[in-house]
Design a protein around this motif. Structure first.
Motif, PDB file in Angstrom:
ATOM      1  N   VAL A 188       0.853  -1.201   0.000  1.00 23.67           N
ATOM      2  CA  VAL A 188       0.000   0.000   0.000  1.00 23.67           C
ATOM      3  C   VAL A 188       0.884   1.244   0.000  1.00 23.67           C
ATOM      4  CG1 VAL A 188      -2.093  -0.991   1.005  1.00 23.67           C
ATOM      5  CG2 VAL A 188      -0.204  -0.341   2.511  1.00 23.67           C
ATOM      6  N   PRO A 189       1.622   1.505  -1.079  1.00 24.05           N
ATOM      7  CA  PRO A 189       2.581   2.629  -1.110  1.00 24.05           C
ATOM      8  C   PRO A 189       1.935   3.993  -0.949  1.00 24.05           C
ATOM      9  CG  PRO A 189       2.255   1.716  -3.302  1.00 24.05           C
ATOM     10  CD  PRO A 189       1.589   0.773  -2.352  1.00 24.05           C
ATOM     11  N   HIS A 190       0.660   4.126  -1.300  1.00 21.82           N
ATOM     12  CA  HIS A 190       0.005   5.435  -1.216  1.00 21.82           C
ATOM     13  C   HIS A 190      -0.221   5.875   0.233  1.00 21.82           C
ATOM     14  CE1 HIS A 190      -3.196   2.406  -1.085  1.00 21.82           C
ATOM     15  NE2 HIS A 190      -3.913   3.290  -0.407  1.00 21.82           N
ATOM     16  N   LEU A 191      -0.108   4.946   1.178  1.00 19.11           N
ATOM     17  CA  LEU A 191      -0.300   5.292   2.595  1.00 19.11           C
ATOM     18  C   LEU A 191       1.005   5.715   3.286  1.00 19.11           C
ATOM     19  CD1 LEU A 191      -2.735   2.451   3.754  1.00 19.11           C
ATOM     20  CD2 LEU A 191      -3.300   4.797   3.081  1.00 19.11           C
ATOM     21  N   HIS A 192       2.138   5.520   2.597  1.00 19.57           N
ATOM     22  CA  HIS A 192       3.430   5.808   3.220  1.00 19.57           C
ATOM     23  C   HIS A 192       3.668   7.313   3.346  1.00 19.57           C
ATOM     24  CE1 HIS A 192       7.871   6.411   3.275  1.00 19.57           C
ATOM     25  NE2 HIS A 192       7.767   5.464   4.188  1.00 19.57           N
ATOM     26  N   ARG A 193       4.254   7.703   4.483  1.00 25.75           N
ATOM     27  CA  ARG A 193       4.661   9.083   4.735  1.00 25.75           C
ATOM     28  C   ARG A 193       6.095   9.061   5.288  1.00 25.75           C
ATOM     29  NH1 ARG A 193       0.662   9.139   2.483  1.00 25.75           N
ATOM     30  NH2 ARG A 193      -1.262  10.339   2.777  1.00 25.75           N
ATOM     31  N   PRO A 194       6.943  10.024   4.887  1.00 30.20           N
ATOM     32  CA  PRO A 194       8.310  10.072   5.431  1.00 30.20           C
ATOM     33  C   PRO A 194       8.341  10.147   6.957  1.00 30.20           C
ATOM     34  CG  PRO A 194       8.108  11.534   3.544  1.00 30.20           C
ATOM     35  CD  PRO A 194       6.721  11.042   3.858  1.00 30.20           C
ATOM     36  N   ALA A 195       7.312  10.763   7.533  1.00 30.49           N
ATOM     37  CA  ALA A 195       7.272  10.888   8.997  1.00 30.49           C
ATOM     38  C   ALA A 195       7.197   9.531   9.677  1.00 30.49           C
ATOM     39  CB  ALA A 195       6.081  11.743   9.418  1.00 30.49           C
ATOM     40  N   PHE A 196       6.602   8.533   9.000  1.00 27.05           N
ATOM     41  CA  PHE A 196       6.501   7.202   9.586  1.00 27.05           C
ATOM     42  C   PHE A 196       7.890   6.611   9.821  1.00 27.05           C
ATOM     43  CE2 PHE A 196       2.126   6.415   7.402  1.00 27.05           C
ATOM     44  CZ  PHE A 196       1.531   7.317   8.285  1.00 27.05           C
TER      45      PHE A 196
END
Length: 301
Positions: A188-196
């Motif tokens: 699910v790449p669209h859910l990734h955020r750098p902050a994670f």
């Protein structure tokens, strides 16, 4: 989320620096090779997470997307990744066996070269799809290496095994979760955020450092008990009388023969006789040799 990740990383880096400092102090009083390798691992890990944090700040907090700066940051992290993988086998061998064998040195070089090849392939292909797979593989390898070390030391009662057991548990779990984390965001790449990335890295660092702090506190609190037991064992081993035990303690405290005589209400000649008998029982010739026999330098085990 960005602000929370930012401050968690600041706390994590501060704690990791403190852990490095505590380990350096421990290295001064204990010549175990494990501490040398652990210092390397701490320092390289701190630098790796630092550059990950810089990339996160640049992209999210500052909201800049300069390709050249991001590329340099990534390449620097690649270098530290190779160095970390080079050090891990050396570190694990130092904990498991107390030494670093020639075979382990060859393995560490092979591992570093393997990681270098993987990263070169990733850089050449520049594929967004391959990156998460390599991240998952590398994290999984690190997690399994700590699991292997944990299994090897499960029944050991050596200083290094007791000192690093909880660290191995935390690292094994954390790196397996990091690998799983990479796989999840492949799906699910669209859910990734750098902050994670910054958030979970900071959590790992904080848990790691708090565990180390607890280990140091435990070692410090039990220091007096260990020293008392060491002296009692010494007395029992050489079958020393109560008077001889008293004189030994005063010798260790730095008193001269005349001062000991005054303290125990004895003549200096009697003290000298007791000291002669102590030296003979303990097979030493000088006061310094006696003290070194009571408080020997720690061995690698």
């Amino acid at each position: 989320m960005d602000i929370v990740a930012f401050w968690l990383n600041i706390a994590g880096f501060s704690l990791l620096f403190g852990t490095f400092f505590l380990t350096y102090i421990a290295r001064k009083t204990n010549q175990h090779s494990m501490f040398d390798q652990y210092l390397w691992y701490l320092g390289l890990s701190w630098l790796w997470f630092l550059f990950q944090f810089i990339g996160f700040v640049y992209q999210t907090i500052l909201e800049r997307d300069a390709r050249s700066i991001i590329l340099v940051n990534t390449l620097v992290r690649y270098v530290f990744t190779i160095l970390v993988f080079h050090r891990i086998p050396l570190f694990l061998d130092a904990v498991i066996t107390g030494t670093i064998s020639l075979r382990t040195r060859k393995i560490s070089m092979t591992v570093a070269l393997g990681v270098l090849v993987l990263l070169v392939v990733l850089s050449v292909l520049r594929s967004v799809l391959i990156g998460p797979y390599i991240t998952a593989i590398l994290n999984g390898l690190v997690g399994f290496s700590f699991l292997y070390a944990l299994i090897r030391i499960r029944n050991q009662q050596t200083f290094s095994a007791q000192r690093m057991r909880s660290f191995f548990v935390i690292s094994c779990i954390a790196f397996q979760l990091f690998g799983l984390y990479a796989i999840v965001f492949m799906l699910v790449p669209h859910l990734h955020r750098p902050a994670f990335d910054a958030f979970f890295s900071a959590l790992f660092i904080i848990v790691w450092c708090l565990n180390d702090a607890m280990v140091y506190l435990r070692e410090f609190s039990s220091f007096g008990v260990r020293e008392k037991r060491r002296i009692e064992n010494f007395h029992e081993r050489f079958k020393l009388s109560e008077r001889e035990q008293e004189i030994i303690q005063l010798l260790v405290d730095g008193l001269s023969y005349k001062e000991i005589a005054y303290e125990l209400s004895l003549s200096p000649r009697t003290v000298e006789t007791h000291v002669y008998r102590i030296f003979k029982k303990c097979s030493v010739n000088t006061k310094l040799e006696l003290i070194n026999k009571i408080y020997p330098l720690r061995t690698p085990t």
